[in-house]
Design an enzyme around this catalytic site. Structure first.
Site, PDB file in Angstrom:
ATOM      1  N   TRP A 112       7.166  82.812  43.431  1.00  0.00           N
ATOM      2  CA  TRP A 112       7.934  83.332  44.560  1.00  0.00           C
ATOM      3  C   TRP A 112       7.588  82.628  45.861  1.00  0.00           C
ATOM      4  O   TRP A 112       8.468  82.342  46.681  1.00  0.00           O
ATOM      5  CB  TRP A 112       7.808  84.851  44.652  1.00  0.00           C
ATOM      6  CG  TRP A 112       8.606  85.483  43.560  1.00  0.00           C
ATOM      7  CD1 TRP A 112       8.132  86.039  42.410  1.00  0.00           C
ATOM      8  CD2 TRP A 112      10.043  85.538  43.465  1.00  0.00           C
ATOM      9  NE1 TRP A 112       9.176  86.449  41.616  1.00  0.00           N
ATOM     10  CE2 TRP A 112      10.351  86.159  42.233  1.00  0.00           C
ATOM     11  CE3 TRP A 112      11.083  85.123  44.288  1.00  0.00           C
ATOM     12  CZ2 TRP A 112      11.675  86.383  41.816  1.00  0.00           C
ATOM     13  CZ3 TRP A 112      12.396  85.344  43.879  1.00  0.00           C
ATOM     14  CH2 TRP A 112      12.678  85.966  42.659  1.00  0.00           C
ATOM     15  N   ASP A 193       6.171  88.182  52.492  1.00  0.00           N
ATOM     16  CA  ASP A 193       7.088  88.710  51.472  1.00  0.00           C
ATOM     17  C   ASP A 193       6.324  89.789  50.714  1.00  0.00           C
ATOM     18  O   ASP A 193       5.416  89.494  49.941  1.00  0.00           O
ATOM     19  CB  ASP A 193       7.522  87.580  50.534  1.00  0.00           C
ATOM     20  CG  ASP A 193       8.406  88.087  49.381  1.00  0.00           C
ATOM     21  OD1 ASP A 193       8.627  89.313  49.271  1.00  0.00           O
ATOM     22  OD2 ASP A 193       8.865  87.245  48.587  1.00  0.00           O
ATOM     23  N   LYS A 217      12.004  97.141  43.833  1.00  0.00           N
ATOM     24  CA  LYS A 217      10.745  97.455  43.174  1.00  0.00           C
ATOM     25  C   LYS A 217      10.254  98.834  43.648  1.00  0.00           C
ATOM     26  O   LYS A 217      10.315  99.801  42.903  1.00  0.00           O
ATOM     27  CB  LYS A 217       9.694  96.380  43.463  1.00  0.00           C
ATOM     28  CG  LYS A 217       9.945  95.083  42.693  1.00  0.00           C
ATOM     29  CD  LYS A 217      10.713  94.070  43.475  1.00  0.00           C
ATOM     30  CE  LYS A 217      10.554  92.636  42.997  1.00  0.00           C
ATOM     31  NZ  LYS A 217      11.006  92.327  41.659  1.00  0.00           N
TER      32      LYS A 217
END
Lengths: 382, 382
Positions: A112, A193, A217
């Protein structure tokens, strides 16, 4: 919100370890179900409300207020509810912060991080990797003293929790009262993030310039993304930015520059309420999460069949990847787990193996059931 | 999907004339409610599914197939389910089509046209207004012979239905088999913002280069946007485009460049199913919509209190704005309407007056109830 908060599942609900879109609290889904055709006597669904109606504005404002309370967000931060997931923020962050020049600096800890780096490089070219954990296979995050950001750093970006690798920061870069410092003492704003770890425990928001998190999430349904941005960073945008990316315009319009993802925002609000009222806040949530993760890692470490390579201090509480000593057992493991009502344990397609995501909405009973299944499988097949 | 399709409302549901987010079919909401905790025995909500799971991919693919069937979309068009609403497409369209140079051409028919124009001008400067209805107060659309696009036009953009003004095109610019023609005979691809009229009736998709539509009127919940793009236009993007805007990448990834708005996509699929199975397709839907609009306009035209200024040929079937002869009656009109269970009749804040949006999910019974109320109000107060 109901006694079913983080406890047992209703008989029809299986245990869902998906990395995202992920499990939502049963109590939240029950509320959404019950309010689907008629929101509290208003005669219509939340989905059908004008985003400018008093009913909807109250829903939106309560969601923000509850999030502010949960994370103790200081008054000099704006909270934005916008769209496109974290991936869109990979573009929006540099557009919003590179307007005065300088370069984007990143810590690379896995897949990511690299997606964020790739998008900034694609758009603006000048990107610096301040530190990377690639050399040691992304099994530990760089230590604070290894971060070498450039003198012209406009910001430093990192990924608090690598959802695929299961690698988590055990510290916040920088120092009390803000981001890392340049040699002249000025601050490099810290951008994080936090998609797969936000709301998993208390957080010192004042350390950050920008926090963003895809909702799917720990917040709510996919599509929504929450951005928390310090007010002094609202004036650094590039003029050539697509209008919807602009934090300043979004902040001034209460995230309603255009029609927001109203239903997702409402569901996020239900999750925030559940965290406050059913769980009792983020300290209580963190204690549950710590217990869930500790017992699963302990089971993995005690086993001869399962293993996880991450340095103990950097093991993610949210995403627990593990491999089987004999990968020919992967298929039967997954098939039997699914038979046992344990869903979505397959690792990300880029790395293989298994992954159990233990987000807030995954109850401790699900982790216990997984551990029991793993032990039983190892006894029979290991 | 159930006998309650486009018919009577359940007692708890009011009549909702909101311009967007707008009414959804009661039968769709009932299905969503019933499947909220457990999608068809899978043990989890659609919201909790991995977008790459077989269950979810089947949902996504069926939605696309049903949309293709409803609109008879030719095989050389891609269908994308993406995010950010139509407003994000105001930026994405020029990024995707100006990579070979040329200028963006627009027809200006009202507030939404102008938003699209403003974003293209903000990003790329060189914009041409090929025709405008502003001089006559946006009460009629420019006639085909009035469209003067530039020699270097990369595309021609128009807004099929102005949601705020209630102004609708009664023709598709260009000719059979594609968009308008340049003097040398080559095609100027036609781009249409169809947010507030898509699926209101049959459509010849082959006339268009790109159709896009925010979902929150005739498709589903806010946040989702559907883009229908002809394949030969996928290779014209500017290299400096934010990755998520790219139609080609979205097409190649089945709209899953990143996690899509999975639940909104599912709900859109339920709406498509309702249109097919409960309504009987778009020809049947158009007949209902024509009836609904005709009777409301007839009631307005026959009244001394209510009026609508739009040229009859360009009156929108989806959004019917009207004003009261005495604006001091606006407040009591709205208050009494709400008392009567007729919601969201207030006109857009930029223009005032009233607006009744008659999207697909607004049943004929709602329009009848509105007309009865309007007549009663006029008798008592007019």
């Amino acid at each position: 919100m109901g006694s079913n908060g983080n406890g047992g599942l209703s008989p029809i609900r299986h245990h869902n370890f998906c990395a995202g879109p992920a499990a939502l609290p049963t109590a939240v889904l029950e509320r959404a179900r019950d309010e689907m055709l008629d929101y509290r006597g208003h005669g219509l669904s939340v989905m059908e409300m004008s985003h400018r109606s008093p009913e909807y504005v109250a829903i939106a404002e309560k969601a923000e207020a509850d999030l502010r309370e949960l994370l103790a967000i200081p008054a000099n931060y704006k909270v934005l509810f916008t769209q496109g997931g974290a991936t869109q923020q990979f573009a929006a962050v540099p557009y919003n912060l590179l307007g005065r020049g300088g370069s984007a600096n990143f810590v690379d800890t896995g897949i990511w991080s690299r997606k964020a780096i790739a998008e900034a490089r694609h758009l603006f070219g000048d990107v610096r990797v301040a530190a990377s954990s690639e050399a040691d296979g992304n099994t530990a995050v760089p230590r604070p003293e290894q971060l070498e950001f450039s003198g012209d750093a406009a910001y430093l970006h990192y990924t608090a929790n690598e959802t695929i690798g299961g690698l988590a920061f055990d510290y916040i870069p920088g120092s009390e009262g803000g981001g890392p410092r340049r040699p002249d003492g000025s601050e490099v704003p810290l951008v994080c993030d936090m998609s797969s770890s936000i709301l998993s425990g208390p957080l010192d928001v004042s350390r950050f310039g920008i926090i963003y998190a895809g909702a799917q999430k720990n917040i709510g349904p996919a599509g929504l993304v929450v951005v928390i941005v310090r007010e002094d960073l609202l004036d650094r945008a590039r003029p050539d930015m697509p209008s919807l990316f602009g934090y300043k315009a979004l902040a001034e319009a209460g995230s309603m520059v255009n029609t927001p993802a109203t239903y997702s925002w409402y569901l996020a609000g239900l999750v925030f309420e559940w965290l406050k009222d059913d769980i009792g806040g983020l300290a209580a949530m963190e204690a549950i999460n710590a217990r869930k993760a500790a017992k699963l890692y302990a089971a993995i470490d005690a086993s001869a069949l399962y293993s996880n390579p991450i340095a103990p201090a950097n093991r993610s509480r949210m995403n627990v990847p593990f491999v089987l000593a004999d990968e020919r057992l992967d298929k039967p493991f997954l098939a039997e787990a699914e038979q046992a009502g344990l869903l979505n344990l397959k690792g990300h397609r880029s790395v293989g193996g298994m992954r159990a995501s233990l987000y807030n909405a995954v109850p401790e009973a699900a982790v216990d059931a997984l551990i029991d299944f793993m032990a039983d499988f190892e006894n029979r097949r290991g």
